[in-house]
Design an enzyme around this catalytic site. Structure first.
Site, PDB file in Angstrom:
ATOM      1  N   HIS A   1       0.813  -1.221   0.000  1.00 32.31           N
ATOM      2  CA  HIS A   1       0.000   0.000   0.000  1.00 32.31           C
ATOM      3  C   HIS A   1       0.845   1.269   0.000  1.00 32.31           C
ATOM      4  CE1 HIS A   1      -4.061  -1.814   0.851  1.00 32.31           C
ATOM      5  NE2 HIS A   1      -3.270  -2.839   1.131  1.00 32.31           N
TER       6      HIS A   1
ATOM      7  N   ASP B   1       3.874   9.571  -1.278  1.00 37.16           N
ATOM      8  CA  ASP B   1       2.646   8.911  -0.853  1.00 37.16           C
ATOM      9  C   ASP B   1       2.328   7.776  -1.806  1.00 37.16           C
ATOM     10  OD1 ASP B   1       0.603   8.782   1.016  1.00 37.16           O
ATOM     11  OD2 ASP B   1       0.025  10.874   0.747  1.00 37.16           O
TER      12      ASP B   1
END
Length: 477
Positions: A164, A378
């Site tokens: 993730h 991110d």
């Protein structure tokens, strides 16, 4: 190892439920609100699924139980294991390493030893739960060794892994003393998923650099042993998303619309409301955002009370020193900006260091003229997608860091390099002064992408590719 009875098993650091110990010693639970649970719950309920994970509490032992059609299998972690495996290796070593070494990672052998031990425990729990020929989907950087351990225990099952967070360039990844062990751990899977194509490429480069395995395109060939034939591991991007329809529906409710208007009124009805929503993490670029906003006030391009910034920074890993230092620095910066530019009863920055329910977040998104996402690195950044999903009115503007996975999909956002403070300031002013017609065109395009590519489609895409893989033991039969 004897097989279990569940055709589909999810392995994640946390369980899909929040467990609470009552005063009388009994346990109660409620379903976690996360997007991963939302996406996978229907699949697990339909196929008879089990979820292996940690309760979130030290030393809490509990037998497996059923919750809303999901068989929950808790993995117990001691306080020392939480300190070494979770706060230590996962968040003191891997997290900064995988986020471009924004802060220096620490390499401690006792942390690594705990990481190995805990990963083996998760793998063993999954091996006991999954049925013959079943599917196991392992999630995130805390569990990168699980695929290879599980492969040894249960070579008959299909194994998927999804990372993730970003996967770093090999030049950064190579700093890790246990780099080869991590690569080997991930190669236990049949399908390794990442947020961005660049992350998948970084992983494949690491395989080429650190092993002598054959890599062709997105596939790595794992040589067979004895009667087992060669096995193919595929690395590919599967950008994650949100439950777009549910968030869109929430933001359309009369209560949320009324609350959005009330928020603006409570803030003194500013002409320009800027919004930042993040975990309090050094990867999110909160300091860069505050610096840009402070300079816009100092330059006179923005003035209080006509303009105000609302910064929601939910607590995160508060026992880790780097996060304690970040909180102190952010709060000092907010205080300085408010001291220099705030007016009586009107703060320049409204700073909230706590979490909010989804209804309040939807109202904040609907109230904000400009959403600021300034991450330094991110994996995806789902806040950007939530903001877009909330704006069925086609209002608002999204200022988005190019270092987020969301930037690959939301090309109509106003993209920035958050390290470029001058460029960030100019883009914020462009968002504020943008023609309404252009703003609607950009938001319409972004909403089309977010609404069509939701979290359910992400899960279906990943599991569809995983279903096409054939475990080595099944091939040898």
């Amino acid at each position: 190892m004897p097989a279990g009875e569940y055709e589909f098993v999810v392995v994640a650091n946390r369980l899909p439920v929040d467990m609470t110990v009552e005063d009388d010693g009994s346990l109660s639970w409620e379903r976690s609100p996360g997007g991963l649970v939302t996406a996978l719950a229907p699949i697990m309920q339909k196929n008879g699924g089990a979820w292996v994970g940690w309760s979130g509490k030290a030393g809490l032992e509990h037998d497996p139980f059923d919750a809303e059609g999901i068989h929950v299998t808790p993995v117990t972690l001691s306080a020392q294991e939480i300190a070494d495996y979770y706060e230590g290796f996962s968040n003191g070593t891997l997290w900064p390493l995988y986020h471009d070494v924004i802060v220096p990672p620490e390499f401690h052998r006792n942390w690594w030893n705990a990481y190995v031990a805990v990963n083996r425990r998760f793998a063993a729990a999954a091996a006991e739960a999954v049925a013959p020929g079943g599917t196991v989907w392992v999630h995130d950087y805390q569990l990168q060794l699980v695929p290879s351990v599980l492969r040894l225990l249960r070579p008959d099952v299909k194994i998927g892994f999804f990372n993730h967070i970003p996967f770093p360039p090999v030049e950064i990844f190579a700093q890790l003393p246990w780099r080869r062990q991590v690569v080997d751990g991930l190669l236990g899977a049949d399908l390794v998923g990442f947020q961005r194509p660049g992350d998948a490429s970084n992983f494949l480069r690491a395989v080429r650099r650190l092993t002598d395995l054959q890599v062709r395109g997105p596939q790595v060939t794992m040589p067979g042993h004895w009667s087992r034939p060669d096995r193919q591991v595929r690395a590919q991007a599967f950008p994650i998303s949100i439950d777009s329809a549910a968030f869109d529906e929430l933001a359309r409710t009369p209560d949320v619309i009324a609350r959005a208007k009330q928020i603006r009124k409570e803030l003194g009805s500013p002409e320009i409301l800027l919004l930042g929503v993040d975990r309090l993490d050094y990867t999110k670029g909160i300091r860069h955002r505050l610096k840009a906003f402070g300079e816009l006030l100092e330059d006179g391009q923005l003035r209080v009370p006509e303009a105000t910034l609302v910064q929601v920074a939910s607590p995160s890993r508060e026992r880790v020193e780097q996060y304690q230092l970040l909180r102190d620095e952010v709060e000092v910066t907010v205080g300085r900006i408010n001291g220099d530019f705030g007016t009586l009863g009107r703060a320049a920055v409204h700073y909230m260091h706590h979490s909010y329910p989804a209804t309040e977040m939807a109202a904040l998104y609907l109230a904000a003229d400009v959403m600021l996402v300034t991450s330094l690195r991110d994996g995806m950044n789902l806040v950007a997608k939530e903001y877009v999903a909330a704006r069925s009115d086609l209002g608002g503007a999204l200022v988005l860091s190019e270092f987020t996975g969301a930037a690959d999909e939301l090309g109509q956002a106003l993209q920035i390099n958050p390290h470029d403070i001058a460029g960030t300031k100019a883009t914020i002013m462009r968002a504020i002064t943008m023609d309404a017609r252009e703003g609607r065109r950009r938001m319409r395009s972004m909403r089309r992408r977010v609404m069509q590519h939701d979290v359910q489609r992400w899960a279906d895409d990943f599991l569809g590719y995983l279903a096409m893989s054939v475990p080595s033991e099944r091939e040898s039969v």
